[in-house]
Each structure stands twice: as structure tokens, then as C-alpha cells.
Design an enzyme around this catalytic site. Structure first.
Site, short mmCIF file in Angstrom:
data_model
loop_
_atom_site.label_atom_id
_atom_site.label_comp_id
_atom_site.label_asym_id
_atom_site.label_seq_id
_atom_site.Cartn_x
_atom_site.Cartn_y
_atom_site.Cartn_z
N GLY A 1 48.51 -79.22 -30.88
CA GLY A 1 49.65 -80.08 -31.19
C GLY A 1 49.88 -81.25 -30.25
O GLY A 1 48.95 -81.99 -29.89
N ILE A 2 51.12 -81.38 -29.82
CA ILE A 2 51.55 -82.54 -29.03
C ILE A 2 50.90 -82.53 -27.64
O ILE A 2 50.47 -83.58 -27.14
CB ILE A 2 53.10 -82.54 -28.92
CG1 ILE A 2 53.71 -82.67 -30.32
CG2 ILE A 2 53.59 -83.65 -28.02
CD1 ILE A 2 55.16 -82.25 -30.44
N TYR B 1 66.12 -71.39 -30.13
CA TYR B 1 65.28 -72.57 -29.89
C TYR B 1 66.14 -73.75 -29.42
O TYR B 1 65.88 -74.37 -28.39
CB TYR B 1 64.52 -72.92 -31.17
CG TYR B 1 63.61 -74.12 -31.04
CD1 TYR B 1 62.34 -73.99 -30.49
CD2 TYR B 1 64.02 -75.39 -31.47
CE1 TYR B 1 61.50 -75.10 -30.35
CE2 TYR B 1 63.19 -76.49 -31.34
CZ TYR B 1 61.93 -76.34 -30.78
OH TYR B 1 61.10 -77.44 -30.65
N1 LIG Z 1 56.50 -80.12 -33.76
C1 LIG Z 1 57.71 -80.65 -33.66
O1 LIG Z 1 58.25 -81.24 -34.62
C2 LIG Z 1 58.43 -80.59 -32.37
C3 LIG Z 1 57.94 -79.92 -31.26
N2 LIG Z 1 58.65 -79.90 -30.10
C4 LIG Z 1 58.15 -79.21 -28.91
O2 LIG Z 1 56.86 -79.68 -28.60
C5 LIG Z 1 56.17 -78.71 -27.84
C6 LIG Z 1 54.77 -78.57 -28.39
O3 LIG Z 1 54.86 -77.99 -29.68
P1 LIG Z 1 53.93 -78.40 -30.89
O4 LIG Z 1 52.78 -79.19 -30.40
O5 LIG Z 1 54.78 -78.94 -31.95
O6 LIG Z 1 53.50 -76.96 -31.41
P2 LIG Z 1 52.16 -76.13 -31.23
O7 LIG Z 1 52.48 -74.78 -31.73
O8 LIG Z 1 51.00 -76.85 -31.77
O9 LIG Z 1 51.97 -76.09 -29.63
C7 LIG Z 1 52.65 -75.19 -28.84
C8 LIG Z 1 51.79 -74.95 -27.62
O10 LIG Z 1 52.50 -74.07 -26.76
C9 LIG Z 1 51.61 -73.03 -26.38
N3 LIG Z 1 52.32 -71.81 -26.06
C10 LIG Z 1 53.21 -71.13 -26.81
N4 LIG Z 1 53.60 -70.04 -26.18
C11 LIG Z 1 52.94 -70.01 -24.99
C12 LIG Z 1 52.92 -69.12 -23.90
N5 LIG Z 1 53.63 -68.01 -23.89
N6 LIG Z 1 52.13 -69.42 -22.84
C13 LIG Z 1 51.39 -70.55 -22.85
N7 LIG Z 1 51.34 -71.42 -23.85
C14 LIG Z 1 52.12 -71.14 -24.90
C15 LIG Z 1 50.71 -72.85 -27.58
O11 LIG Z 1 49.57 -72.13 -27.20
P3 LIG Z 1 48.78 -71.17 -28.25
O12 LIG Z 1 47.84 -72.07 -28.97
O13 LIG Z 1 48.12 -70.16 -27.37
O14 LIG Z 1 49.81 -70.58 -29.16
C16 LIG Z 1 50.46 -74.29 -27.95
O15 LIG Z 1 49.45 -74.84 -27.16
C17 LIG Z 1 57.01 -77.44 -27.93
O16 LIG Z 1 57.71 -77.28 -26.74
C18 LIG Z 1 57.96 -77.72 -29.08
O17 LIG Z 1 59.16 -77.02 -28.93
C19 LIG Z 1 59.84 -80.55 -29.98
C20 LIG Z 1 60.38 -81.23 -31.04
C21 LIG Z 1 59.72 -81.31 -32.31
C1 LIG Z 2 62.26 -83.14 -47.61
C2 LIG Z 2 62.11 -82.46 -46.32
C3 LIG Z 2 61.54 -83.26 -45.20
C4 LIG Z 2 62.47 -81.18 -46.20
C5 LIG Z 2 62.38 -80.39 -44.94
C6 LIG Z 2 63.73 -79.93 -44.51
C7 LIG Z 2 63.72 -79.21 -43.16
C8 LIG Z 2 62.80 -78.00 -43.20
C9 LIG Z 2 63.37 -80.18 -42.02
C10 LIG Z 2 64.36 -81.34 -41.96
C11 LIG Z 2 64.49 -81.74 -40.50
C12 LIG Z 2 63.40 -80.96 -39.80
C13 LIG Z 2 63.38 -80.81 -38.32
C14 LIG Z 2 62.78 -79.70 -37.75
C15 LIG Z 2 62.23 -78.60 -38.59
C16 LIG Z 2 62.16 -78.89 -40.08
C17 LIG Z 2 63.40 -79.63 -40.57
C18 LIG Z 2 64.62 -78.77 -40.30
C19 LIG Z 2 62.78 -79.51 -36.25
C20 LIG Z 2 63.96 -78.64 -35.93
C21 LIG Z 2 61.50 -78.80 -35.77
C22 LIG Z 2 61.48 -78.54 -34.32
C23 LIG Z 2 62.17 -79.50 -33.48
O1 LIG Z 2 62.12 -79.37 -32.27
C24 LIG Z 2 62.99 -80.60 -34.03
C25 LIG Z 2 62.84 -80.82 -35.50
C26 LIG Z 2 63.97 -81.70 -36.05
C27 LIG Z 2 63.86 -81.96 -37.51
#
Ligand SMILES: NC(=O)C1=CN([C@@H]2O[C@H](COP(=O)(O)OP(=O)(O)OC[C@H]3O[C@@H](n4cnc5c(N)ncnc54)[C@H](OP(=O)(O)O)[C@@H]3O)[C@@H](O)[C@H]2O)C=CC1
Ligand SMILES: CC(C)=CCC[C@@H](C)[C@H]1CC[C@H]2C3=C(CC[C@]12C)[C@@]1(C)CCC(=O)C[C@@H]1CC3
Length: 337
Positions: free
Chosen positions: A13-14, A193
Site C-alpha cells: 500500500g501507501i 480505528y
Molecule cells: N487506505 C486508506 O484509504 C487509508 C489508509 N490510512 C493509513 O495508511 C497506513 C497504510 O495503510 P494502507 O497502505 O492503506 O494499507 P495496507 O493494508 O496496504 O498496509 C498496511 C501495512 O501495515 C502493515 N502492518 C499491519 N499490521 C502490522 C503489524 N502488526 N506489524 C507490522 N506491520 C503491520 C501491513 O503489513 P502486512 O502486509 O504484513 O499485513 C502493511 O504493510 C495505515 O496506517 C492506514 O491506517 C489512512 C487513511 C486512509
Molecule cells: C460510492 C462510494 C464511494 C461508496 C463507498 C462508501 C464508503 C464505504 C466509503 C466512503 C468514504 C470512505 C472512507 C473510508 C472507508 C470507505 C468509506 C467509508 C476511510 C475511513 C478508510 C480508512 C481511512 O483511514 C479514511 C477513509 C475515509 C473515507
């Protein structure tokens, strides 16, 4: 001097997008991927090295939800490296997420619809659990494990000759209403969360207020990004199906960054800044315009100094308890053998 960067959650991911971006920008970088799954981490290391064969990429075994692992990883890192410029805390979980469909449809026809899409406020809950050390899993993984890691690496981070930056990957879902100083682990409700992310916002501010010279801390929000985390909320086929709608929503809210590369924009932007020039009260948002242009924008966080210091004190108390438990466990294992 080569910059040393440590990234948790670097294997997907990110976090992974950030690593690729950093390496493409600075070939001199010493990059350490801290991951819990070493097989996947090695595959990622190899993939990163394909485009940057000369880059210095090392692995560190770290399960941020396991406090033994955090202490071991910090020790190993301190033995390998004698400096740390950027500590990216990107590992995070959102277990058993549930969308409240009723609240979602209600929100669709309310004036808060844009806010709902930007933050997910009021429509998302999770099911948390207690892990063996007695902590709530989401709190332990998203907040406390990272806190302990920062504490363990404090000497490397606080140096006289250069500044270092701790960067928390927070979220727009970090809501004050989900957080309580009387329940920092969020045992009593269903938004662990949101609570853990609000906690990271507070903790970042506390680090800036309390910690010694040379250490700075910042918070970013990556927007809504399609990763394993979001695919856990709704099935991937559903996300693919609604992708055109999401592109459309992007016209109204620039928080739909969607790709990990776009989501990592603010993380990368911070790498290019001087830590001392950053605003401790700001959350730096990765944003993508309707035309697909990425940029970073600071937004004032909804927190205050008293609350952040109070959380810091509570975390220090919990740290003592956890360290004692770990010592007792070690003693028990030693006497058993
Ligand atoms: N996706 C989104 O829309 C958003 C994401 N975030 C935040 O961004 C960050 C990255 O998430 P994202 O890239 O989306 O999701 P992913 O699930 O792709 O990435 C999460 C990462 O965290 C690692 N991880 C989880 N648990 C542990 C652990 N116990 N020890 C070590 N590593 C761990 C995972 O490793 P493994 O592959 O081993 O599971 C993975 O590399 C998170 O903190 C998430 O909360 C914030 C806002 C929005
Ligand atoms: C049409 C459409 C986009 C439907 C999806 C509705 C919801 C499932 C999403 C709308 C806003 C999203 C959102 C997240 C998850 C999925 C939604 C609730 C997060 C909470 C995911 C993790 C984060 O850290 C922030 C995101 C904000 C927006």
C-alpha cells in the site's frame, strides 16, 4: 551524509509506494523496511532493487502489535545504524470493518454528504479484540507499538548535529468524538480505528512539545486509497464497479487520492521539507484534483496541547506496565527452561 529512513508497513500500500518514490528521488538513501512478514518484505526489497540496483535497502523484522518484537527490532536497528533521519510510521490495521448502510444512505441525502465521503464519519465501525499482552489490538498496532518504537529510538532521533522527523500516517477518519482520555484503548465502543488515529494526532503534537532537541513529529492524511485496508471494507469487485463514481466524486472532494502513489504524496512532500519549518498543529493532507494533479495541503488539527500532554502521560504509565509484564514473561520463560 547519507540519510537513513525507517518505514513501518513498508511491504504494501501507501508505505510501499513511499519507499519506491523515495528511492527514485534519492539514490544515496539508506532505506530500512520494517515488516512483520519477512518473505513478503524480501520480495518487496528485490522489486525495489530492480529499478534501483545500487540502492541500500535493508530489512528489519517488526511486528508493531507485538511489544517484544518492537523492543527486539529497535535493538537490532540501533546495532545496525547510528543515525535515523526519518521514521515513517505507516503500519496500520482496521480489523472487521462494517459499513452502516442505513447511516450511509441517510448521509447521501444530507448536507454533510461531502464530509461523509471525505472522512467516513458515522458510517464505519470495527470489531476489536484483546491481544495476549492485554492491550486492544487496534490501539497496540496503530498507536502504542509505534509509541514504544519512538521511545526506543529516541537517542538516535534526538541528535545535536541534525534534525529528525517522525511521521505518523493518520487519517481523515481520526475523530475527536471517537477518542476519550478515560478509554485511550477504545475498549468501550466500536470505532477503535478512528480513536487510534486521533491518538496519533495527539501524540505527534506531544512529541513536538515534550521531546528533546532535534526531534520533530508530523502527521499526514493520505486520503481514500485503494489498498488491502480498503479492500477489507468492501470487496474488491465492488470497488472496481464503483470506480467511475469515485472519479466523479473526486470533482467534489480532492481527498479521493485512490492510488497508493497519490496517497503517499504528503509523506514524500515531508521528506523534502526542513523538519523545523513544519507546523506541529497541522495535518498534512495528500490531495488529488479532479484532473489528477497531486499536491499537499496543511489543515489545522482538531486537538489541543493539554489533551495531547495528558495522553502522553497515560502512554508513559502504560509503557511502564507493559515493560514490567514483558520482564515478568521473560523471567517466567527463563525459570521454566
Ligand atoms: N487506505 C486508506 O484509504 C487509508 C489508509 N490510512 C493509513 O495508511 C497506513 C497504510 O495503510 P494502507 O497502505 O492503506 O494499507 P495496507 O493494508 O496496504 O498496509 C498496511 C501495512 O501495515 C502493515 N502492518 C499491519 N499490521 C502490522 C503489524 N502488526 N506489524 C507490522 N506491520 C503491520 C501491513 O503489513 P502486512 O502486509 O504484513 O499485513 C502493511 O504493510 C495505515 O496506517 C492506514 O491506517 C489512512 C487513511 C486512509
Ligand atoms: C460510492 C462510494 C464511494 C461508496 C463507498 C462508501 C464508503 C464505504 C466509503 C466512503 C468514504 C470512505 C472512507 C473510508 C472507508 C470507505 C468509506 C467509508 C476511510 C475511513 C478508510 C480508512 C481511512 O483511514 C479514511 C477513509 C475515509 C473515507
Amino acid at each position: 551524509m547519507k540519510k537513513v529512513v525507517l518505514v513501518t508497513g513498508a511491504n504494501s500500500g501507501i508505505g510501499l509506494a513511499l519507499c519506491a518514490h523515495l528511492l527514485s528521488q534519492d539514490a544515496q538513501l539508506q532505506l530500512c523496511l520494517a515488516c512483520r512478514n519477512m518473505q513478503r518484505a524480501e520480495a518487496v526489497r528485490q522489486a525495489l532493487l530492480v529499478s534501483r540496483p545500487r540502492a541500500q535497502v535493508t530489512l528489519l523484522h517488526l511486528d508493531v502489535g507485538n511489544m517484544h518484537s518492537v523492543l527486539r527490532a529497535a535493538e537490532e536497528f540501533k546495532q545496525k545504524c547510528n543515525r535515523l533521519d526519518y521514521l515513517y510510521l505507516s503500519a496500520g490495521i482496521m480489523p472487521n470493518p462494517r459499513v452502516d448502510h442505513k447511516a450511509f444512505y441517510k448521509g447521501l441525502f444530507s448536507i454533510n454528504v461531502v464530509c461523509m465521503f471525505a472522512t467516513g464519519e458515522g458510517i464505519l465501525t470495527q470489531e476489536d479484540k484483546v491481544i495476549p499482552i492485554g492491550l486492544q489490538e487496534v490501539f497496540a498496532t496503530n498507536l502504542f507499538g509505534h509509541f514504544l518504537l519512538v521511545k526506543e529510538l529516541e537517542h538516535l532521533l534526538c541528535q545535536m548535529d541534525h534534525n529528525s522527523l517522525v511521521i505518523w500516517t493518520s487519517s481523515s477518519n481520526a475523530q475527536r468524538s471517537a477518542f476519550s482520555l478515560d478509554d485511550i484503548q477504545h475498549q468501550k465502543s466500536h470505532e477503535p480505528y478512528s480513536s487510534s488515529k486521533y491518538g496519533s494526532d495527539l501524540l505527534s503534537l506531544a512529541l513536538n512539545l515534550i521531546c528533546s532537541q532535534g526531534l520533530y513529529s508530523s502527521v499526514i492524511c493520505p486520503g481514500l486509497v485503494m489498498t488491502n485496508l480498503t479492500y477489507g471494507i468492501l470487496p474488491s469487485f465492488f470497488w472496481t464497479l464503483i470506480m467511475p463514481i469515485m472519479w466523479l466524486i473526486r470533482i467534489f472532494t480532492n481527498t479521493f487520492t485512490l492510488s497508493p502513489y497519490n496517497g503517499a504524496e504528503a509523506l514524500f512532500w515531508l521528506f523534502m521539507q526542513k523538519p523545523e519549518s513544519l507546523d506541529p498543529m497541522a495535518k498534512y493532507h495528500s490531495l488529488t484534483s479532479g484532473l489528477g494533479n497531486n499536491y499537499t495541503q496543511p489543515h489545522k488539527m482538531d486537538n489541543d496541547e493539554n489533551m495531547s500532554e495528558a495522553l502522553y502521560v497515560k502512554l508513559l504509565e502504560l509503557e511502564d506496565t507493559v515493560r514490567k509484564k514483558l520482564r515478568d514473561e521473560d523471567l517466567y520463560i527463563k525459570t521454566k527452561n
